[in-house]
Design a protein around this motif. Structure first.
Motif, mmCIF file in Angstrom:
data_model
loop_
_atom_site.group_PDB
_atom_site.id
_atom_site.type_symbol
_atom_site.label_atom_id
_atom_site.label_comp_id
_atom_site.label_asym_id
_atom_site.label_seq_id
_atom_site.Cartn_x
_atom_site.Cartn_y
_atom_site.Cartn_z
ATOM 1 N N GLN A 8 19.729 -46.782 100.631
ATOM 2 C CA GLN A 8 20.894 -47.074 101.091
ATOM 3 C C GLN A 8 20.088 -47.976 102.320
ATOM 4 O O GLN A 8 21.073 -49.316 102.332
ATOM 5 C CB GLN A 8 21.253 -46.153 102.270
ATOM 6 N N LYS A 11 18.907 -52.103 100.759
ATOM 7 C CA LYS A 11 20.619 -52.458 100.056
ATOM 8 C C LYS A 11 21.727 -53.047 101.294
ATOM 9 O O LYS A 11 21.830 -54.051 101.048
ATOM 10 C CB LYS A 11 21.444 -50.963 99.781
ATOM 11 N N ARG A 14 19.948 -56.394 102.126
ATOM 12 C CA ARG A 14 20.031 -57.185 101.326
ATOM 13 C C ARG A 14 21.311 -57.418 101.634
ATOM 14 O O ARG A 14 21.309 -58.949 101.775
ATOM 15 C CB ARG A 14 20.152 -56.089 99.661
ATOM 16 N N THR A 15 22.171 -56.687 101.469
ATOM 17 C CA THR A 15 23.428 -57.586 101.485
ATOM 18 C C THR A 15 24.019 -58.035 102.938
ATOM 19 O O THR A 15 24.224 -58.779 103.324
ATOM 20 C CB THR A 15 24.473 -56.510 101.263
ATOM 21 N N GLN A 21 21.575 -59.055 94.193
ATOM 22 C CA GLN A 21 20.304 -58.434 93.817
ATOM 23 C C GLN A 21 19.696 -59.074 93.448
ATOM 24 O O GLN A 21 18.008 -59.407 92.556
ATOM 25 C CB GLN A 21 20.325 -56.843 92.801
ATOM 26 N N GLN A 36 16.882 -53.036 91.118
ATOM 27 C CA GLN A 36 18.345 -52.112 91.246
ATOM 28 C C GLN A 36 18.041 -50.940 90.768
ATOM 29 O O GLN A 36 18.807 -49.719 91.120
ATOM 30 C CB GLN A 36 19.000 -52.395 89.134
ATOM 31 N N GLU A 39 18.019 -50.294 94.823
ATOM 32 C CA GLU A 39 19.033 -49.448 95.196
ATOM 33 C C GLU A 39 19.731 -48.162 94.355
ATOM 34 O O GLU A 39 20.545 -47.484 94.973
ATOM 35 C CB GLU A 39 19.349 -50.763 95.061
#
Length: 199
Positions: A8, A11, A14-15, A21, A36, A39
């Motif tokens: 989490q 992710k 990153r966001t 991705q 991938q 995450e």
């Protein structure tokens, strides 16, 4: 830290950077499949993979590994109440919650959402207050006849100036206190009306 939280965290970082991705894979030099799998909690990044991720996300490996979402209702209550700083100076209603939001938005559960709601409301309120002052000052300087048409005796009515101002302040106090109490009781909050400046 459990692996699910680590997945989490990667992710969210990153966001938070606005990376897909694919972009993260390109910047970090890792394969898309590796990103991938991390995450999706299928693998745990270690060694070189962890370092590459940290560099690409502009953070440290320790920050990725040691991070976990914590809950602190007292911090949320404090952040909500801090908006009352506007009583001393209007911009303090933005500056204090903004500082508290920046400090913990990625560390504590609920801080990011609450901070955006408070800031959107307080920024909207300050803009409305600013527009009201412009309206009054423009009228005092005699810039246009619109004021005398709307309020023929406004120059002589001190209440014309103070009543809307008092209403603005009372509304902000009411919204802030009600939401602070609701947050303290673990209930949902609602800061309205507000422009969606921070999304």
């Amino acid at each position: 830290m459990d692996h699910l939280n680590l997945a989490q965290r990667v992710k969210e970082l990153r966001t938070g950077k606005g990376f897909s991705q694919e972009v993260l894979a390109e910047i970090s030099g890792l394969s898309l499949r590796t990103i991938q799998r991390i995450e999706n909690n299928e693998t745990v990044p270690r060694g070189d993979t962890l370092k590459r991720l940290a560099v690409a996300l502009n953070t440290s490996p320790d920050d990725i590994v040691d991070w976990q979402v914590q809950e602190d209702q007292s911090y949320l209550t404090l952040m909500s109440a801090s908006a009352l700083g506007f009583l001393f100076f209007p911009l303090l209603g933005i500056i204090i919650p903004l500082t508290l939001w920046i400090l913990k938005k990625d560390k504590l559960k609920g801080v990011n959402e609450l901070g955006k709601s408070i800031l959107n409301f307080q920024i909207s309120w300050v803009l409305l207050l600013f527009l009201y002052y412009i309206f009054i000052i423009s009228g005092m300087l005699g810039l246009g006849n619109i004021f005398t048409k709307i309020l023929p005796n406004w120059r002589f009515g001190i209440l014309t100036f103070f009543i809307p101002l008092i209403c603005l302040y009372l509304y902000n106090i009411m919204v802030t206190i009600i939401n602070t109490i609701r947050i303290h009781k673990h209930k949902s909050f609602k800061y309205v009306p507000a422009l969606r400046i921070l999304r």
